[in-house]
Design a protein around this motif. Structure first.
Motif, PDB file in Angstrom:
ATOM      1  N   ASP A   1       0.853  -1.189   0.000  1.00 22.00           N
ATOM      2  CA  ASP A   1       0.000   0.000   0.000  1.00 22.00           C
ATOM      3  C   ASP A   1       0.886   1.235   0.000  1.00 22.00           C
ATOM      4  OD1 ASP A   1      -2.817  -1.218   0.590  1.00 22.00           O
ATOM      5  OD2 ASP A   1      -1.485  -2.112   2.089  1.00 22.00           O
ATOM      6  N   ALA A   2       0.356   2.327  -0.526  1.00 20.82           N
ATOM      7  CA  ALA A   2       1.123   3.570  -0.609  1.00 20.82           C
ATOM      8  C   ALA A   2       0.268   4.732  -0.122  1.00 20.82           C
ATOM      9  CB  ALA A   2       1.582   3.820  -2.038  1.00 20.82           C
ATOM     10  N   ILE A   3       0.880   5.611   0.647  1.00 22.88           N
ATOM     11  CA  ILE A   3       0.210   6.805   1.156  1.00 22.88           C
ATOM     12  C   ILE A   3       1.008   8.023   0.720  1.00 22.88           C
ATOM     13  CG2 ILE A   3      -0.545   8.056   3.207  1.00 22.88           C
ATOM     14  CD1 ILE A   3      -0.646   5.356   4.677  1.00 22.88           C
ATOM     15  N   ASN A   4       0.366   8.917   0.002  1.00 21.54           N
ATOM     16  CA  ASN A   4       1.016  10.160  -0.406  1.00 21.54           C
ATOM     17  C   ASN A   4       0.760  11.204   0.669  1.00 21.54           C
ATOM     18  OD1 ASN A   4       1.797  12.634  -1.592  1.00 21.54           O
ATOM     19  ND2 ASN A   4       1.562  11.734  -3.625  1.00 21.54           N
ATOM     20  N   ALA A   5       1.794  11.510   1.449  1.00 24.60           N
ATOM     21  CA  ALA A   5       1.654  12.420   2.584  1.00 24.60           C
ATOM     22  C   ALA A   5       1.353  13.844   2.159  1.00 24.60           C
ATOM     23  CB  ALA A   5       2.924  12.387   3.433  1.00 24.60           C
TER      24      ALA A   5
END
Length: 359
Positions: A218-222
């Protein structure tokens, strides 16, 4: 050769200069001279350039991540010999002091991070490597330079972060920073049995790479997402079982304890430009474990074996390739992240010449 080589030297805060330098000599019977065949540019090189590493010595040749060929050894060197291809360790360590005997090689009483910081490094053509039997690792003939270039620094750092984080099989691991060390930490977290890996970064291109390569699930763009809320969502509301901080941003340290579940382990392997605070009054009751520090790069041989077995492949980190004569351009590309740059590798023009040390 005429007894000189091209090298990138640090001449004080903000000042880098390509210049001619004498070829290195054996100074200790445990030294080796290595012809550089491939080196790289690292974020810590930028820290030195900007005056953020107080122990760095002005005039030093920069660089500490490289592979090459041994051309000369001191009389007490046993592990490597002339003609052998080797990957260099970022740490210089004696192997016999208290810290070395406990694998704390970053704190070696006679070394630590020396190459490209206190003694001349690898952004040149030839390097003197102290304690060569510890600092150089033979490369199998069927592996290329690009396959092993990161073994001694960013891959060791990523492995170190995953090891510090006390990952258990099936754990949810959040990695802050999808730069070179963070991406290596993700790949290594998988080796330690992580069940779900969450990549957090500001750059969508790096997050896409992490997912495309299988380093993250999973990826989270801060830049546009609530990191704390998203980590809770992805971890059934409890928070990450382990957190690896590889970003070193202005607020990323604070994010580590916020996204960690109670009784989690937080591994901090990032370098910071300024002091960070630990707000114990706000995190009281979470019972977190924090582990911090510079890499103890003691697993280089193991990492080379994992690469040879096909279990690690960090070549996708290489986005730019430049000759040594254009290394200053490489610094600009690396710092600005131009063209989605992750890592620049550098090849000396004299990569095929024969070493003839001066009399």
């Amino acid at each position: 050769m005429n007894g000189t080589m091209t090298a990138l030297a640090w001449r004080g805060t903000g000042a880098l200069r390509l210049e001619k330098r004498p070829l290195p000599r054996i100074l200790d019977p445990r030294d080796a001279i290595v012809r550089v065949t491939l080196s790289s540019i690292c974020a810590s090189d930028l820290h030195i350039r900007d005056g953020a590493v107080p122990r760095a010595r002005p005039g030093v040749i920069l660089g500490h991540e490289f592979v090459g060929e041994v051309v000369e050894i001191g009389p007490e060197v046993r592990k490597v010999r002339p003609g052998m291809r080797v990957a260099a360790n970022v740490e210089t360590f004696c192997g016999s002091c208290f810290f070395c005997r406990h694998d704390y090689v970053n704190n070696c009483e006679q070394g630590g991070w020396e190459l490209g910081c206190r003694i001349d490094g690898c952004q040149t053509e030839y390097v003197r490597v102290p304690f060569a039997d510890n600092g150089l690792n033979p490369i199998p003939a069927d592996l290329t330079d690009e396959e092993v270039i990161f073994v001694g620094d960013v891959l060791s750092s990523g492995y170190f972060g995953a090891e510090l984080a006390e990952i258990r099989p099936g754990d949810t691991v959040a990695v802050l920073g999808a730069g070179p060390v963070g991406l290596c930490a993700m790949a290594c977290a998988r080796l330690f049995g992580a069940g779900r890996i969450i990549a957090v970064d500001l750059l969508e291109s790096r997050l896409c790479l992490a997912r495309a390569r299988g380093w993250a699930d999973d990826a989270i763009n801060a830049a546009g997402e609530d990191v704390e809320a998203r980590v809770r969502e992805l971890s059934a509301g409890k928070g990450a079982d382990a957190v690896i901080e590889a970003a070193g941003g202005g607020d990323t340290f604070q994010t580590t304890w916020k996204i960690a579940r109670p009784h989690a382990c937080v591994a901090v392997v990032a370098m910071y430009a300024e002091a960070q605070s630990l707000p114990l009054h706000r995190m009281y009751g979470k019972n977190l474990i924090f582990k911090t520090g510079g890499v103890d790069a003691v697993h280089c041989d193991r990492l080379i074996r994992l690469i040879a077995e096909g279990r690690l492949d960090m070549r996708p980190l290489i986005t730019h390739r430049l000759p040594l004569e254009r290394i200053l351009e490489g610094y600009d590309i690396f710092e600005r992240k131009s063209g989605n740059c992750i890592k620049c590798v550098v090849t000396p023009a004299t990569a095929e010449q024969v070493f003839n040390p001066p009399e």
